[in-house]
Design an enzyme around this catalytic site. Structure first.
Site, short mmCIF file in Angstrom:
data_model
loop_
_atom_site.label_atom_id
_atom_site.label_comp_id
_atom_site.label_asym_id
_atom_site.label_seq_id
_atom_site.Cartn_x
_atom_site.Cartn_y
_atom_site.Cartn_z
N GLU A 163 0.75 -1.31 -0.13
CA GLU A 163 -0.24 0.19 0.19
C GLU A 163 0.99 1.54 0.18
OE1 GLU A 163 -3.74 1.86 2.77
OE2 GLU A 163 -2.18 0.25 3.29
N LYS B 103 -9.21 3.13 -3.07
CA LYS B 103 -9.55 1.92 -1.29
C LYS B 103 -11.38 2.33 -0.92
CE LYS B 103 -7.54 1.49 3.40
NZ LYS B 103 -6.41 1.43 3.74
N CYS C 294 -5.95 -3.23 2.17
CA CYS C 294 -5.42 -3.46 3.43
C CYS C 294 -7.04 -3.20 4.38
CB CYS C 294 -4.38 -2.22 4.08
SG CYS C 294 -4.42 -2.28 5.42
#
Length: 545
Positions: free
Chosen positions: A46, A113, A151
């Site tokens: 990330e 994200k 994540c």
């Protein structure tokens, strides 16, 4: 559909702000994954281009422009492999935490994200937004439909479920997840749950390295579609992780994968602090470290950690004896330095202490000695240690632990002097436990057993021990864990069996010591509730519960 798909996971350190270096490293690693490992897909962590967490660098247009230019340059060189690279994507006035799929010299797709963490150490909503029109990201690699989530997305069912509905059989998960004790078991349980409920296999890549008060452990892992979670990769270790994915069985087979030999709490905590020291020094231009060595448990543990992190030749210990220092303290410090091969210097503090007393004598004349004089000794030590670090170069390590910082049993501008606090997130009982553990591995003890056996003392007055001022450490740490780590109230702690008067004293000390903690050096987070960026209490507060 392909017989198998080879995936390379780049478990490496990508330092915050080092955009050009990170980009050059990513380019080299893409070529290595293709040419040396025969990978079809290579995954990076990330925000690999910017490093994580970039914090307010994300508010600088020039920084975002550099990240975008780096991504374009990386993409132009991607041929014969698919690369998935994390970066901060600026779209006008909006910023996304993104991962882009790079193939055939271009950016093929970008995933943004969806779940932005804004708790504990995370501040992502300060910087990033969720794309209201965001769609799943699924691409094909050798006929295998591969998805991407980032994540925190994995901790919610819907992002993965939506990616699977869009056709993904295998989902790549780039992460920047800091280490904390006990987190691996929680993560592995989540991976097993997500794979079973979705029917997709997961490749979970975590970044590695120290970043100020955070330490990222890597410990990447893959999970088959039936819920089988493979052994985690070695934590705190930069390494290539290469697996073959069977698209029919939706299972992984390791090609290059070094497992973690010891995942015990103490082993991981030790390696977290060692990595934190090494990277904090390296990323801030320090090759050497200094510390005051008292012959007590805290400084002895810091010395052993520093030697593991930097090498004995790069660490200098300094004895700073006072009129109250026991010969045993001096002897134990010398014994440990001799055993570890560390240079030991001795600078008595009596002349500096006398200088303070003489200078202040006219004002102090009619007042009895108290903690002021005790603190002057500690501040004399701090000034001497800082002078040595300034004159000869190197980072001064401070030796206080979480118990001391919690209740203010530390002298501001004295023993709190230093640029990095390795024990800042370890309670005193954990310090003892870690010292005992370290003496059981790697041959001869690195901490003299007599150091561990003796009662802790600041040696700032005659016959002093810590327990003159504080409850026994097992009691103190029990209260602090409940109040600091678990946010329990006074009533809850007393109901758990702790003496009400002791609880009141400890909680008062925690409250009135907030100002000291705000001025403390950073140190590596190893618990779920570390002082600093994770536990942010006001200095001025009227709340007493």
């Amino acid at each position: 559909m392909s017989a198998s798909l080879r995936i390379a996971l780049a478990q490496f350190d990508f330092p915050v702000g080092a955009v050009e270096r990170n980009a050059a490293r990513i380019e080299a690693l893409i070529a290595e994954a293709r040419d040396e490992y025969g990978a079809d897909v290579v995954l990076f962590p990330e925000l690999a281009i910017s490093g994580y967490p970039p914090e307010d660098l994300l508010m600088r247009p020039s920084f975002l422009a550099a990240c975008h230019a780096a991504l374009e340059r990386i993409a132009a060189g991607v041929h014969g492999i698919v690369a998935v690279v994390g970066w901060p994507e600026s779209a006008g006035s909006v910023l996304y935490n993104a991962a882009s799929v790079l193939r055939d010299g271009r950016v093929e797709a970008t995933y943004r994200k969806r779940e932005l963490p804004n708790y504990a150490v995370f501040d992502e909503r300060r910087y990033f937004e969720v794309d209201p029109d965001g769609a799943p990201c699924v691409f094909e690699a050798r006929g295998v439909p591969v998805g991407v989530v980032i994540c925190e997305d994995l901790w919610f069912a819907e992002p993965l479920a939506e990616t699977v509905r869009a056709g993904a059989h295998l989902v790549l998960v780039p992460n920047a997840s800091p280490f904390e004790r006990g987190k691996h078991a929680q993560r592995d349980a989540l991976l097993a749950e997500r794979t079973r409920e979705s029917g997709a296999a997961l490749a979970y890549l975590n970044v590695v390295g120290g970043q100020d008060s955070l330490v990222f452990d890597g410990a990447s892992v893959v999970a088959d579609a039936d819920g089988t979670v493979h052994p985690a990769a070695a934590a705190f270790t930069d390494q290539w992780l290469v697996v073959d994915y069977d698209p029919q069985a939706r299972r992984f087979a390791p090609v290059q994968w070094i497992d973690d030999g010891d995942e015990s709490m103490d082993a991981l905590a030790w390696r977290a602090v060692v990595r934190g020291i090494r990277d904090y020094c390296g990323k801030n231009g320090f090759s050497r470290a200094w510390l005051g060595l008292s012959g007590g448990i805290d400084s002895s543990l810091v010395l052993a950690l520093a030697v593991d992190a930097l090498g004995a030749e790069n660490v200098t210990a300094v004895r700073l004896p006072s009129r109250y220092t026991a010969e045993l303290s001096n002897d134990l410090a010398a014994e440990q330095c001799a055993a570890l091969g560390v240079r030991l210097e001795t600078v008595p503090i009596e002349p500096a202490f006398q200088g303070f007393l003489q200078a202040l004598g006219p004002l102090f004349a009619d007042r009895p000695a108290d903690t002021t004089e005790e603190n002057l000794q500690s501040r004399a030590r701090g000034a001497i240690l800082m002078a040595l670090a300034n004159k000869f170069g190197g980072l001064l390590l401070t030796t206080g632990n979480k118990s001391e910082y919690a209740v203010g049993y530390a002298t501001i501008y004295g023993d709190m002097c230093g640029g990095y606090a390795p024990l800042k997130d370890l309670y005193k009982t954990e310090v003892f436990g870690l010292a005992r553990w370290r003496n059981t591995v790697g041959g001869a003890p690195v901490i003299p057993p007599a150091v561990i056996a003796r009662p802790p003392t600041a040696e700032l007055r005659a016959n002093q021990t810590d327990q003159d001022s504080l409850p026994p450490y097992d009691v103190l740490d029990g209260i602090l864990r409940r109040h600091v780590d678990q946010e329990q109230s006074r009533e809850e702690i007393v109901a758990a069996g702790y003496d009400a008067a002791v609880v009141d004293k400890v909680l008062r000390l925690v409250r009135v010591s907030e100002w000291k903690r705000h001025q403390a050096a950073p140190g590596p987070k190893v618990s779920r509730r570390a002082f600093g960026r994770e536990r942010r209490y006001p200095i001025s507060s009227g709340f007493g519960g």
